[in-house]
Scaffold this motif. Sequence first.
Motif, PDB file in Angstrom:
ATOM      1  N   THR A 146       0.837  -1.203   0.000  1.00 28.08           N
ATOM      2  CA  THR A 146       0.000   0.000   0.000  1.00 28.08           C
ATOM      3  C   THR A 146       0.870   1.250   0.000  1.00 28.08           C
ATOM      4  N   ARG A 147       0.517   2.183  -0.876  1.00 27.74           N
ATOM      5  CA  ARG A 147       1.213   3.467  -0.962  1.00 27.74           C
ATOM      6  C   ARG A 147       0.322   4.555  -0.386  1.00 27.74           C
ATOM      7  N   ALA A 148       0.911   5.684  -0.073  1.00 25.49           N
ATOM      8  CA  ALA A 148       0.150   6.805   0.477  1.00 25.49           C
ATOM      9  C   ALA A 148      -0.959   7.233  -0.478  1.00 25.49           C
ATOM     10  N   LEU A 149      -0.721   7.161  -1.770  1.00 26.55           N
ATOM     11  CA  LEU A 149      -1.709   7.574  -2.772  1.00 26.55           C
ATOM     12  C   LEU A 149      -2.898   6.622  -2.879  1.00 26.55           C
ATOM     13  N   ASP A 150      -2.775   5.434  -2.314  1.00 20.62           N
ATOM     14  CA  ASP A 150      -3.833   4.422  -2.433  1.00 20.62           C
ATOM     15  C   ASP A 150      -5.043   4.696  -1.546  1.00 20.62           C
ATOM     16  N   GLY A 151      -4.902   5.556  -0.556  1.00 17.36           N
ATOM     17  CA  GLY A 151      -6.025   5.849   0.329  1.00 17.36           C
ATOM     18  C   GLY A 151      -6.333   4.684   1.250  1.00 17.36           C
ATOM     19  N   THR A 152      -7.538   4.666   1.759  1.00 18.26           N
ATOM     20  CA  THR A 152      -7.955   3.628   2.706  1.00 18.26           C
ATOM     21  C   THR A 152      -8.248   2.329   1.969  1.00 18.26           C
TER      22      THR A 152
END
Length: 77
Positions: A42-48
Amino acid sequence: GRTLTLDGQGAEESSGVNVSQTVCVLMAVNTPDAVISRMDSTRALDGTQTATWDNITATWTYHPDNGLDVILTTTTE
């Protein structure tokens, strides 16, 4: 139901659970390997993100500054 919140330790935080502690909890609740792999990528841009197995729902976010934050919720059957 019951809820457990894991506040991950990030680059800008001196408190919170580290990766080893998070993995320990995830293994204790029989988190499928596929879910752990999703959390790991999971990346920061992926959201929840969300996943469900057995009677557990996991919701998580990741940001390098804040770490991996995971919320585990159980439902009674």
